[in-house]
Design a protein around this motif. Structure first.
Motif, PDB file in Angstrom:
ATOM      1  N   ASP A   1       0.970  -1.151   0.058  1.00 45.00           N
ATOM      2  CA  ASP A   1       0.246   0.088   0.010  1.00 45.00           C
ATOM      3  C   ASP A   1       0.803   1.318   0.054  1.00 45.00           C
ATOM      4  O   ASP A   1       1.493   1.539   1.060  1.00 45.00           O
ATOM      5  N   TYR A   2       1.057   2.018  -1.361  1.00 44.49           N
ATOM      6  CA  TYR A   2       2.065   2.914  -1.383  1.00 44.49           C
ATOM      7  C   TYR A   2       1.817   4.519  -1.319  1.00 44.49           C
ATOM      8  O   TYR A   2       2.744   5.289  -1.320  1.00 44.49           O
ATOM      9  N   PHE A   3       0.619   4.720  -1.388  1.00 36.61           N
ATOM     10  CA  PHE A   3       0.175   6.129  -1.876  1.00 36.61           C
ATOM     11  C   PHE A   3      -0.497   6.955  -0.615  1.00 36.61           C
ATOM     12  O   PHE A   3      -1.435   6.102  -0.058  1.00 36.61           O
ATOM     13  N   PRO A   4      -0.487   8.243  -0.315  1.00 39.17           N
ATOM     14  CA  PRO A   4      -1.086   8.867   0.661  1.00 39.17           C
ATOM     15  C   PRO A   4      -2.491   8.792   0.495  1.00 39.17           C
ATOM     16  O   PRO A   4      -3.106   9.110  -0.842  1.00 39.17           O
ATOM     17  N   ARG A   5      -3.481   9.002   1.434  1.00 38.65           N
ATOM     18  CA  ARG A   5      -4.806   9.050   1.163  1.00 38.65           C
ATOM     19  C   ARG A   5      -5.185  10.055   2.546  1.00 38.65           C
ATOM     20  O   ARG A   5      -4.359   9.904   3.567  1.00 38.65           O
ATOM     21  N   LYS A   6      -6.555  10.378   2.624  1.00 33.52           N
ATOM     22  CA  LYS A   6      -6.919  11.301   3.708  1.00 33.52           C
ATOM     23  C   LYS A   6      -6.964  10.416   4.957  1.00 33.52           C
ATOM     24  O   LYS A   6      -6.818  10.937   6.092  1.00 33.52           O
ATOM     25  N   GLY A   7      -7.427   9.165   4.858  1.00 34.55           N
ATOM     26  CA  GLY A   7      -7.510   8.236   5.815  1.00 34.55           C
ATOM     27  C   GLY A   7      -6.316   7.531   6.367  1.00 34.55           C
ATOM     28  O   GLY A   7      -6.553   6.605   7.228  1.00 34.55           O
ATOM     29  N   LYS A   8      -4.884   7.805   5.772  1.00 32.18           N
ATOM     30  CA  LYS A   8      -3.885   7.197   6.210  1.00 32.18           C
ATOM     31  C   LYS A   8      -2.799   8.094   6.852  1.00 32.18           C
ATOM     32  O   LYS A   8      -2.637   9.177   6.476  1.00 32.18           O
ATOM     33  N   ARG A   9      -2.308   7.537   7.977  1.00 32.83           N
ATOM     34  CA  ARG A   9      -1.532   8.285   8.870  1.00 32.83           C
ATOM     35  C   ARG A   9      -0.198   8.507   7.860  1.00 32.83           C
ATOM     36  O   ARG A   9       0.160   7.659   7.147  1.00 32.83           O
ATOM     37  N   ALA A  10       0.416   9.507   8.113  1.00 32.97           N
ATOM     38  CA  ALA A  10       2.051   9.745   7.562  1.00 32.97           C
ATOM     39  C   ALA A  10       2.933   8.815   7.906  1.00 32.97           C
ATOM     40  O   ALA A  10       2.837   7.933   8.803  1.00 32.97           O
ATOM     41  N   GLY A  11       4.065   8.790   7.168  1.00 31.81           N
ATOM     42  CA  GLY A  11       5.114   8.006   7.145  1.00 31.81           C
ATOM     43  C   GLY A  11       5.329   6.192   6.562  1.00 31.81           C
ATOM     44  O   GLY A  11       4.326   6.550   5.606  1.00 31.81           O
ATOM     45  N   ALA A  12       5.781   5.381   7.062  1.00 29.05           N
ATOM     46  CA  ALA A  12       6.044   4.256   6.360  1.00 29.05           C
ATOM     47  C   ALA A  12       5.914   3.204   7.494  1.00 29.05           C
ATOM     48  O   ALA A  12       6.687   3.425   8.431  1.00 29.05           O
ATOM     49  N   TRP A  13       5.337   2.044   7.266  1.00 29.11           N
ATOM     50  CA  TRP A  13       5.508   1.153   8.299  1.00 29.11           C
ATOM     51  C   TRP A  13       5.213  -0.324   7.840  1.00 29.11           C
ATOM     52  O   TRP A  13       4.656  -0.463   6.625  1.00 29.11           O
ATOM     53  N   MET A  14       5.655  -1.479   8.422  1.00 30.31           N
ATOM     54  CA  MET A  14       5.304  -2.874   8.172  1.00 30.31           C
ATOM     55  C   MET A  14       4.451  -3.399   9.238  1.00 30.31           C
ATOM     56  O   MET A  14       4.720  -2.938  10.524  1.00 30.31           O
ATOM     57  N   THR A  15       3.405  -3.875   9.082  1.00 31.04           N
ATOM     58  CA  THR A  15       2.767  -4.666   9.883  1.00 31.04           C
ATOM     59  C   THR A  15       2.270  -5.891   9.546  1.00 31.04           C
ATOM     60  O   THR A  15       2.527  -6.534   8.434  1.00 31.04           O
ATOM     61  N   SER A  16       1.273  -6.860  10.284  1.00 31.49           N
ATOM     62  CA  SER A  16       0.730  -8.058   9.881  1.00 31.49           C
ATOM     63  C   SER A  16      -0.702  -8.102  10.051  1.00 31.49           C
ATOM     64  O   SER A  16      -1.237  -7.652  10.939  1.00 31.49           O
ATOM     65  N   PHE A  17      -1.560  -8.823   9.245  1.00 30.99           N
ATOM     66  CA  PHE A  17      -2.900  -9.055   9.561  1.00 30.99           C
ATOM     67  C   PHE A  17      -2.843 -10.602  10.145  1.00 30.99           C
ATOM     68  O   PHE A  17      -3.973 -10.810  10.813  1.00 30.99           O
ATOM     69  N   ARG A  18      -1.776 -11.189   9.813  1.00 29.60           N
ATOM     70  CA  ARG A  18      -1.798 -12.765  10.725  1.00 29.60           C
ATOM     71  C   ARG A  18      -0.345 -12.816  10.836  1.00 29.60           C
ATOM     72  O   ARG A  18       0.595 -13.047  10.028  1.00 29.60           O
ATOM     73  N   SER A  19      -0.041 -13.584  12.234  1.00 26.17           N
ATOM     74  CA  SER A  19       1.369 -14.053  12.406  1.00 26.17           C
ATOM     75  C   SER A  19       1.524 -15.337  12.064  1.00 26.17           C
ATOM     76  O   SER A  19       0.464 -16.073  11.887  1.00 26.17           O
ATOM     77  N   GLN A  20       2.787 -15.801  11.984  1.00 30.89           N
ATOM     78  CA  GLN A  20       3.093 -17.003  11.663  1.00 30.89           C
ATOM     79  C   GLN A  20       3.263 -18.082  12.984  1.00 30.89           C
ATOM     80  O   GLN A  20       3.326 -17.628  14.050  1.00 30.89           O
ATOM     81  N   SER A  21       2.578 -19.446  12.922  1.00 28.62           N
ATOM     82  CA  SER A  21       2.957 -20.151  14.086  1.00 28.62           C
ATOM     83  C   SER A  21       2.869 -21.683  13.600  1.00 28.62           C
ATOM     84  O   SER A  21       2.368 -21.730  12.444  1.00 28.62           O
ATOM     85  N   ILE A  22       3.569 -22.397  14.299  1.00 27.60           N
ATOM     86  CA  ILE A  22       3.173 -23.972  13.795  1.00 27.60           C
ATOM     87  C   ILE A  22       2.138 -24.500  15.038  1.00 27.60           C
ATOM     88  O   ILE A  22       2.249 -24.649  16.097  1.00 27.60           O
ATOM     89  N   LYS A  23       1.008 -25.096  14.561  1.00 31.38           N
ATOM     90  CA  LYS A  23      -0.014 -25.690  15.406  1.00 31.38           C
ATOM     91  C   LYS A  23      -0.616 -27.012  14.960  1.00 31.38           C
ATOM     92  O   LYS A  23      -1.108 -26.953  13.697  1.00 31.38           O
ATOM     93  N   ASN A  24      -0.714 -27.775  15.539  1.00 25.31           N
ATOM     94  CA  ASN A  24      -1.124 -29.188  15.151  1.00 25.31           C
ATOM     95  C   ASN A  24      -0.411 -29.798  14.024  1.00 25.31           C
ATOM     96  O   ASN A  24      -0.857 -30.203  13.295  1.00 25.31           O
ATOM     97  N   GLY A  25       0.806 -29.359  14.069  1.00 23.68           N
ATOM     98  CA  GLY A  25       1.419 -29.797  12.669  1.00 23.68           C
ATOM     99  C   GLY A  25       1.725 -29.068  11.625  1.00 23.68           C
ATOM    100  O   GLY A  25       2.156 -29.079  10.735  1.00 23.68           O
ATOM    101  N   GLU A  26       0.713 -28.065  11.897  1.00 20.27           N
ATOM    102  CA  GLU A  26       0.725 -27.371  10.526  1.00 20.27           C
ATOM    103  C   GLU A  26       1.023 -25.823  10.747  1.00 20.27           C
ATOM    104  O   GLU A  26       1.240 -25.139  11.545  1.00 20.27           O
ATOM    105  N   ASN A  27       2.071 -25.494   9.631  1.00 19.56           N
ATOM    106  CA  ASN A  27       2.706 -24.357   9.789  1.00 19.56           C
ATOM    107  C   ASN A  27       1.675 -23.122   9.104  1.00 19.56           C
ATOM    108  O   ASN A  27       1.718 -23.164   7.846  1.00 19.56           O
TER     109      ASN A  27
END
Length: 671
Positions: free
Chosen positions: A408-434
């Motif tokens: 997501d690269y461009f400025p918009r009214k609803g977007k705060r300034a700056g640049a950042w990385m984030t995640s919508f889901r973390s990695q983990s291994i559960k019941n043998g599934e990565n």
């Protein structure tokens, strides 16, 4: 009403179903998921079996998974695509979530079980990651008030709730101040010196506002070019004052009292737990360990950098004097720095921009990840997005799905300034599934115009590499538990992967692979590449002093909370050793210092410079053995994929063979 946030996501890779999510879904989803999470905790506490690592520590690590995903979706939207309704929900939801978190961390019966496992950990034959999870879980509860009496527990919880609300308000005020200001100019003569592509950008902004002429905003891609190129000193001053007044205008968005309230609450929180200051509390869990160590580190850098910075400013003052400016001000700095850079290196950002088309730069960073870590990126149109401008990519390793990336690269009214990385889901291994992660990189680059693609300044090129370095930390994650995965590391270690990747931007053999003119395809000429390399440390003294100043101010707020009276006076006093220009009574930096009053950098801003020592030392290792050396890249990949499963210094020494040396940074910066 069926709520998509409460259903199992049936999208590809179980990605967030943005097309189906509406604002009104969030509050009921949070309320229901908190109830579900509470039942999971009750099950752990109510288990009549003997407490073990599996039925207590591991069960707790995987509790609240769905709540974590929905929180990620909501708070990422609040940063990248917010509106009045989302901000209102955020104000309502943040204290609820904080109270829920406090309720867990102060659950006496749950802590009793955790302590029982912790006190007998020798009998469980734990591997390194399991032992780290146990230690971090136990410490996390203690640091969240588990050992306090009932009255202090209640006060600790209330402080946490208040802080979540006030920090959120701080950020919303900064965003409002940023969005509320714009400068409308009708006469092009007032914009003398501004390059044509930037003028076109200002024209398009005016058109979007149904105006003739030009509009400049406080969004970075609009504000910075004006400060860099505008010959109109009065205009530079006006924009600089507007930017410097954010949160400092005695209006409904004023942040001065909020700062005092935030630091006072943090100090009280630390004292409840037996720490002298909030910085002592924070730094116990950092590589630096103590405020004294941080202050010593910053002082050492200040002593080395200040003579270089003062010499750089004298050069700028000579240029300004030739233009009739008797006393140079901070709003003159960027303009004359650009002039001096052109003189010294005959290099011009606007001249370079045609060689840095956003799509080509992104291809380059993808290609670098492929070369170093054997990753493959494929754009996909099967993933739902929260805005049309967002692009989505599947990442593969050896043909196997590795991660999902939102760009997501461009400025918009609803977007705060700056640049950042984030995640919508973390990695983990559960019941043998990565379970693979869903990562997002968010920036604010100039939008394409009717006849020109998005072209980046060289600084924006390094910004993209920086955020992508963070993204790789998430993408390569390969740990069992989500709270030790990816960027879940000590805060002064988290900037290593991002700052490390920036180094490649200055390597001629790599630059030539992607720095090509967007119209002709011509590769950036060798002499210009050499100039980029030569100019790498241009104004390094000044920039280092500026970062040190931010770090000192941060430590000041979080070690001397009781002494903070007038915000402007405190800021000037704390940063006087690093200030090289006269202070303007109308502006202050603290009231928009979102890193420490909204984000996670409280008592941690020094970590940018701390991590620079790590990244300089790490890249020196590559330089000595080849910047694409596969054996060293493989060792570095282990460091990235390990997340927070080991002490960061141990991870670093396993990679490098020794502890990092501050000399690596000083040599790179000052020769």
């Amino acid at each position: 009403m069926q709520n998509p946030l409460l259903q199992t996501f049936t999208t590809k890779y179980n990605a967030a179903p943005f097309n189906e999510i509406k604002e009104e879904h969030f509050l009921p989803a949070f309320q229901e998921l908190i109830k579900i999470s509470e039942k999971e905790i009750d099950k752990i506490v109510g288990n009549s079996e003997e407490p073990t690592f599996k039925n207590v520590i591991e069960a707790l690590a995987f509790s609240g998974e769905k709540l974590e995903v929905v929180s990620g979706i909501f708070f990422n939207l609040n940063s990248a695509e917010t509106n009045d309704e989302i901000q209102k929900i955020a104000q309502e939801v943040s204290p609820i979530l904080t109270e829920f978190s406090a309720k867990i961390s102060q659950n006496a019966a749950l802590f009793e079980k955790i302590k029982a496992v912790y006190d007998q950990k020798e009998k469980y034959d734990l591997n390194d990651e399991q032992e780290m999870l146990l230690n971090e879980t136990y410490k996390g509860f203690v640091r969240s008030g588990a050992l306090l009496d009932d009255a202090d527990k209640e006060r600790f919880k209330n402080i946490s709730v208040e802080l979540s609300t006030k920090s959120l308000q701080f950020g919303q005020n900064v965003l409002s101040e940023t969005n509320n200001y714009f400068k409308h100019i009708t006469d092009e003569k007032d914009l003398a010196g501004i390059p044509k592509p930037i003028l076109q950008q200002y024209r398009e902004e005016a058109k979007e506002r149904n105006s003739e002429g030009f509009v400049i905003t406080l969004q970075y891609p609009s504000f910075l070019p004006l400060m860099t190129y505008a010959e109109n000193r009065g205009l530079r001053k006006e924009l600089a004052l507007a930017n410097g007044k954010k949160g400092f205008q005695n209006n409904e968005f004023d942040n001065q009292n909020l700062i005092k309230e935030i630091i006072s609450l943090k100090q009280e929180k630390a004292k409840l737990l037996g720490y002298t200051t909030y910085a002592d509390y924070v730094l116990e869990e950092r590589m630096a360990k103590s405020p004294a160590k941080v202050k010593s580190f910053l002082s050492e850098l200040l002593e080395k950098a200040k003579p270089f910075a003062e010499k750089e400013i004298e050069e700028l003052k000579s240029l300004a004097k030739a233009d009739g400016i008797k006393e140079m001000q901070s709003y003159d700095h960027t303009f004359y720095a650009e002039k001096l850079r052109k003189q010294k290196f005959n290099i011009d950002d606007e001249e370079l921009k045609p060689y840095f088309q956003l799509e080509k730069v992104q291809e380059a960073v993808f290609g670098l990840a492929e070369k170093l870590f054997n990753l493959e990126f494929k754009e996909t149109h099967e993933i739902q997005k929260y805005h049309d401008e967002v692009k989505t990519y599947e990442i593969f390793e050896d043909g196997k799905f590795k991660a999902l990336l939102y760009a997501d690269y461009f400025p918009r009214k609803g977007k705060r300034a700056g640049a950042w990385m984030t995640s919508f889901r973390s990695q983990s291994i559960k019941n043998g599934e990565n379970i693979r992660p869903h990562i997002s990189v968010v920036c604010n680059f100039s939008k394409p115009t009717a006849d020109t693609p998005s072209l980046l300044t060289f600084q924006e090129v390094t910004t993209l590499f920086h955020e992508f370095g963070h993204a790789l930390h998430g993408v390569l994650a390969n740990t069992s538990y989500p709270n030790l995965s990816g960027t879940s590391v000590k805060w002064d270690f988290v900037e290593l992967p991002s700052q490390f990747l920036e180094n490649y931007c200055y390597e001629p053999e790599f630059l030539k692979t992607f720095a090509k003119h967007y119209q002709t395809g011509e590769v950036l000429p060798d002499e210009k590449i050499q100039k980029i390399s030569d100019s790498k440390n241009f104004m390094e003294g000044y920039q280092t002093l500026r970062q040190i100043g931010f770090g000192i101010l941060d430590m000041g707020y979080h070690t001397n909370a009781e002494k903070v009276g007038d915000i402007k006076t405190f800021e000037v006093e704390e940063t006087k050793a690093t200030n090289l220009y006269p202070s303007n009574p109308e502006t202050v930096m603290s009231t928009s210092f979102s890193h420490i009053f909204q984000g996670g950098y409280s008592a941690g801003y020094y970590s940018y410079k701390w991590a620079e020592v790590l990244d300089a030392d790490a890249f020196q290792y590559f330089k000595e053995n080849g910047i694409f050396n596969p054996e060293i890249a493989a060792k570095y990949k282990v460091l990235l994929s390990s997340g927070g499963t080991k002490d960061p210094m141990e991870l670093y020494k396993n990679f490098r063979g020794s502890e990092p040396k501050v000399e690596s940074l000083l040599k790179r910066a000052f020769g």
